[in-house]
Design a protein around this motif. Structure first.
Motif, mmCIF file in Angstrom:
data_model
loop_
_atom_site.group_PDB
_atom_site.id
_atom_site.type_symbol
_atom_site.label_atom_id
_atom_site.label_comp_id
_atom_site.label_asym_id
_atom_site.label_seq_id
_atom_site.Cartn_x
_atom_site.Cartn_y
_atom_site.Cartn_z
ATOM 1 N N LEU A 95 0.835 -1.195 0.000
ATOM 2 C CA LEU A 95 0.000 0.000 0.000
ATOM 3 C C LEU A 95 0.872 1.248 0.000
ATOM 4 O O LEU A 95 1.772 1.382 0.830
ATOM 5 C CB LEU A 95 -0.906 0.006 1.234
ATOM 6 N N VAL A 96 0.588 2.138 -0.926
ATOM 7 C CA VAL A 96 1.242 3.448 -0.989
ATOM 8 C C VAL A 96 0.178 4.466 -0.590
ATOM 9 O O VAL A 96 -0.864 4.577 -1.254
ATOM 10 C CB VAL A 96 1.780 3.737 -2.409
ATOM 11 N N ASP A 146 17.106 3.073 1.018
ATOM 12 C CA ASP A 146 17.002 4.094 2.063
ATOM 13 C C ASP A 146 15.703 4.878 1.940
ATOM 14 O O ASP A 146 15.029 5.145 2.937
ATOM 15 C CB ASP A 146 18.205 5.046 2.021
ATOM 16 N N GLU A 147 15.352 5.244 0.715
ATOM 17 C CA GLU A 147 14.117 5.995 0.498
ATOM 18 C C GLU A 147 12.891 5.148 0.837
ATOM 19 O O GLU A 147 11.970 5.604 1.518
ATOM 20 C CB GLU A 147 14.051 6.479 -0.948
ATOM 21 N N VAL A 148 12.891 3.901 0.383
ATOM 22 C CA VAL A 148 11.773 2.998 0.683
ATOM 23 C C VAL A 148 11.672 2.762 2.187
ATOM 24 O O VAL A 148 10.577 2.804 2.761
ATOM 25 C CB VAL A 148 11.917 1.670 -0.096
ATOM 26 N N ALA A 149 12.806 2.549 2.847
ATOM 27 C CA ALA A 149 12.812 2.337 4.301
ATOM 28 C C ALA A 149 12.266 3.547 5.038
ATOM 29 O O ALA A 149 11.529 3.401 6.027
ATOM 30 C CB ALA A 149 14.224 2.000 4.774
ATOM 31 N N ALA A 150 12.581 4.742 4.570
ATOM 32 C CA ALA A 150 12.072 5.967 5.215
ATOM 33 C C ALA A 150 10.553 6.054 5.079
ATOM 34 O O ALA A 150 9.856 6.412 6.038
ATOM 35 C CB ALA A 150 12.741 7.197 4.603
ATOM 36 N N TRP A 151 10.036 5.736 3.903
ATOM 37 C CA TRP A 151 8.580 5.737 3.721
ATOM 38 C C TRP A 151 7.918 4.695 4.600
ATOM 39 O O TRP A 151 6.870 4.944 5.184
ATOM 40 C CB TRP A 151 8.215 5.462 2.264
ATOM 41 N N MET A 152 8.546 3.539 4.706
ATOM 42 C CA MET A 152 7.982 2.482 5.548
ATOM 43 C C MET A 152 8.005 2.895 7.020
ATOM 44 O O MET A 152 7.022 2.684 7.734
ATOM 45 C CB MET A 152 8.725 1.169 5.312
ATOM 46 N N ALA A 188 7.812 5.808 8.176
ATOM 47 C CA ALA A 188 6.822 6.870 8.363
ATOM 48 C C ALA A 188 5.385 6.362 8.200
ATOM 49 O O ALA A 188 4.432 7.120 8.388
ATOM 50 C CB ALA A 188 7.085 8.004 7.372
ATOM 51 N N GLY A 189 5.219 5.096 7.841
ATOM 52 C CA GLY A 189 3.889 4.538 7.643
ATOM 53 C C GLY A 189 3.251 4.957 6.333
ATOM 54 O O GLY A 189 2.039 4.831 6.157
ATOM 55 N N MET A 204 3.528 0.376 3.089
ATOM 56 C CA MET A 204 3.444 -0.795 3.967
ATOM 57 C C MET A 204 2.759 -1.944 3.236
ATOM 58 O O MET A 204 2.080 -1.712 2.234
ATOM 59 C CB MET A 204 2.655 -0.455 5.216
ATOM 60 N N ARG A 205 2.937 -3.126 3.748
ATOM 61 C CA ARG A 205 2.177 -4.244 3.207
ATOM 62 C C ARG A 205 0.702 -4.033 3.548
ATOM 63 O O ARG A 205 0.373 -3.467 4.582
ATOM 64 C CB ARG A 205 2.658 -5.554 3.808
ATOM 65 N N VAL A 206 -0.160 -4.495 2.678
ATOM 66 C CA VAL A 206 -1.597 -4.355 2.909
ATOM 67 C C VAL A 206 -1.979 -5.250 4.082
ATOM 68 O O VAL A 206 -1.631 -6.432 4.120
ATOM 69 C CB VAL A 206 -2.395 -4.736 1.648
#
Length: 99
Positions: A35-36, A55-61, A63-64, A67-69
């Protein structure tokens, strides 16, 4: 962005489509749906996945924002057969609620 990143983004933009949740359920069952959140650009996130920008993906994850649905979200979409935007970055299917 580099030329390669621009080409990847253009390709993914072309491959993005609206799809009903019922067609995505098999991917959810395999744990492949991501889910974006609506505040992010789906194609930009997909490009980061495709280019292994961890790093960018980890930061988004963290921050919530990505995430996986969850089972709860899947059940809610299943009840309404929600329309979502989706793009495949194998093995993942990135999805975002359609506005």
């Amino acid at each position: 962005m580099t030329q390669d990143t621009d080409l990847t983004a253009a390709k993914l933009n072309h491959e993005t489509a609206r799809i009903e949740w019922s067609a995505l359920q098999p991917f959810f069952a395999r744990g492949q749906t991501v889910l974006v959140q609506p505040g992010l650009d789906l194609v930009a996130v997909a490009t980061a996945f495709a280019n292994d920008q961890r790093d960018e993906v980890a930061a988004w994850m963290a921050a919530g924002e990505v995430m996986r649905v969850s089972d709860t979200q899947a059940a809610a979409w299943s009840k309404t057969n929600a329309a979502l935007w989706a793009v495949v970055v194998a093995p993942w299917v990135l999805i975002q609620p359609a506005a």
